[in-house]
Design a protein around this motif. Structure first.
Motif, PDB file in Angstrom:
ATOM      1  N   GLU A 167     -18.571  -8.617   2.422  1.00 36.31           N
ATOM      2  CA  GLU A 167     -18.201  -7.202   2.386  1.00 36.31           C
ATOM      3  C   GLU A 167     -16.810  -6.959   1.191  1.00 36.31           C
ATOM      4  OE1 GLU A 167     -15.172  -6.856   6.436  1.00 36.31           O
ATOM      5  OE2 GLU A 167     -17.271  -6.627   6.374  1.00 36.31           O
TER       6      GLU A 167
ATOM      7  N   GLU B 174       0.790  -1.025   0.164  1.00 33.95           N
ATOM      8  CA  GLU B 174       0.003  -0.099  -0.056  1.00 33.95           C
ATOM      9  C   GLU B 174       0.739   1.146  -0.093  1.00 33.95           C
ATOM     10  OE1 GLU B 174      -3.374   0.656   0.050  1.00 33.95           O
ATOM     11  OE2 GLU B 174      -3.606  -1.377  -0.496  1.00 33.95           O
TER      12      GLU B 174
ATOM     13  N   LYS C 125      -9.402   3.096  -6.108  1.00 37.68           N
ATOM     14  CA  LYS C 125      -8.762   4.462  -5.913  1.00 37.68           C
ATOM     15  C   LYS C 125      -8.239   5.079  -7.309  1.00 37.68           C
ATOM     16  CE  LYS C 125      -7.316   4.312  -1.668  1.00 37.68           C
ATOM     17  NZ  LYS C 125      -6.474   4.480  -0.513  1.00 37.68           N
TER      18      LYS C 125
ATOM     19  N   GLY D  44     -10.746  -1.585  -2.417  1.00 37.37           N
ATOM     20  CA  GLY D  44     -10.679  -0.086  -2.258  1.00 37.37           C
ATOM     21  C   GLY D  44      -9.358   0.465  -2.751  1.00 37.37           C
ATOM     22  N   THR D  45      -8.297  -0.324  -2.875  1.00 36.84           N
ATOM     23  CA  THR D  45      -7.219  -0.033  -3.367  1.00 36.84           C
ATOM     24  C   THR D  45      -7.447   0.277  -5.089  1.00 36.84           C
ATOM     25  OG1 THR D  45      -6.045  -1.651  -2.108  1.00 36.84           O
ATOM     26  CG2 THR D  45      -4.605  -0.625  -3.701  1.00 36.84           C
TER      27      THR D  45
ATOM     28  N   LYS E   7     -10.917  -3.227   1.807  1.00 39.43           N
ATOM     29  CA  LYS E   7     -10.610  -2.108   1.486  1.00 39.43           C
ATOM     30  C   LYS E   7      -8.993  -1.943   0.991  1.00 39.43           C
ATOM     31  CE  LYS E   7     -13.275   0.643   4.761  1.00 39.43           C
ATOM     32  NZ  LYS E   7     -13.684  -0.775   5.760  1.00 39.43           N
ATOM     33  N   THR E   8      -8.004  -2.689   1.623  1.00 38.79           N
ATOM     34  CA  THR E   8      -6.677  -2.513   1.187  1.00 38.79           C
ATOM     35  C   THR E   8      -6.117  -3.737   0.626  1.00 38.79           C
ATOM     36  OG1 THR E   8      -5.967  -2.626   3.634  1.00 38.79           O
ATOM     37  CG2 THR E   8      -6.602  -0.400   2.703  1.00 38.79           C
TER      38      THR E   8
END
Ligand code: F6R
Length: 243
Positions: free
Chosen positions: A147, A117, A189, A185-186, A150-151
């Motif tokens: 779900e 990240e 973006k 999420g990554t 995110k990362t």
């Protein structure tokens, strides 16, 4: 979502390579997010062709790959890092120091994922992320779930993935059980996303991704929320989609 319908796999590969080429020409120091799997192989061949013709310069390009098996390093011919070297990196003038794949040889998964990240953050994010699509709607190793992750994180491979992959290994025990993958999420973006899809076998899931509800049960459906997604898919893959 912009959907570009192509005649067949070769046409899909050329059009996807055209989009990536435009990115490289317009911003020679682009951060490219890259994918492995069978679908982008033709795209990488087309990019190599354009490089050999003198139309592309990768010398300032930075790259980050979606995922890697935990426990395999770049010298292992089943690693995604090895795949990228074979199909693209060794064929163009990209600086190897600027190419990144999650570090499968790092046993500390928290460290491997946090480091990855940080690389993406330090590059200012991804300009164009290339994605393939799994039969169950997965992107990277983000499998159907309750779900959206995110990362970058460590995932346990599903039994069906282990079974599907075992043909590439001498013994079933050698098949990696885990992988490091960018999170949803990554991926979300990234400033722009390019999805390549080919074949009748992807037609049902592609229709769900484009027209179905947004749900972590079909991870790629989240792409409907991204402001700049282009799907380049062949006629067979789009045969169940009403556009
Ligand atoms: C590859 C990846 C996977 C593949 C997907 C489709 O880095 O993360 O999500 O994009 O499994 O694979 P193919 O293209 O082999 O059908």
């Amino acid at each position: 979502m912009k959907v570009i319908k192509t005649k067949d796999y070769a046409d899909m590969s050329r059009k996807a390579a055209n989009i990536i080429s435009a990115q490289i020409i317009l911003k020679p120091d682009s951060v490219l997010g890259l994918a492995t799997g069978s679908t982008p192989v033709g795209t990488y061949e087309e990019l190599t062709k354009r490089y050999n013709q003198g139309d592309l310069d990768f010398s300032k390009i930075l790259s980050v790959n979606l995922d890697e098996y935990r426990g395999l390093d770049a010298s292992n011919d089943q690693s995604y890092h090895y795949f990228m070297n074979e199909h693209l990196f060794k064929n163009v003038n990209i600086d190897k120091a600027n190419t990144h794949v999650p570090d499968g040889s790092e046993p500390d998964s928290d460290k491997a994922c946090a480091d990855y990240e940080e690389i993406i953050r330090s590059y200012g994010g991804i300009d164009l992320q290339l994605l393939g699509l799994g039969h169950n709607g997965h992107i990277g190793f983000n499998e159907p779930s309750d779900e959206f992750a995110k990362t970058t994180h460590c995932v346990d491979l599903t039994e069906s993935t282990i079974q599907a992959n075992k043909r590439f290994f001498e013994k079933e025990e050698d098949v990696p059980r885990q992988a490091y993958t960018m999170g949803i999420g990554t991926i979300m973006k990234a400033k722009a996303i390019l999805v390549v899809v080919s074949g009748e076998d992807k037609s049902a899931i592609l229709n769900e991704v484009i027209n179905g509800p947004i749900t972590p049960k079909v991870p790629a459906s989240v792409l409907q929320l991204h402001p700049n997604v282009t799907i380049v898919a062949d006629e067979a893959a789009l045969s169940k989609t009403t556009l």
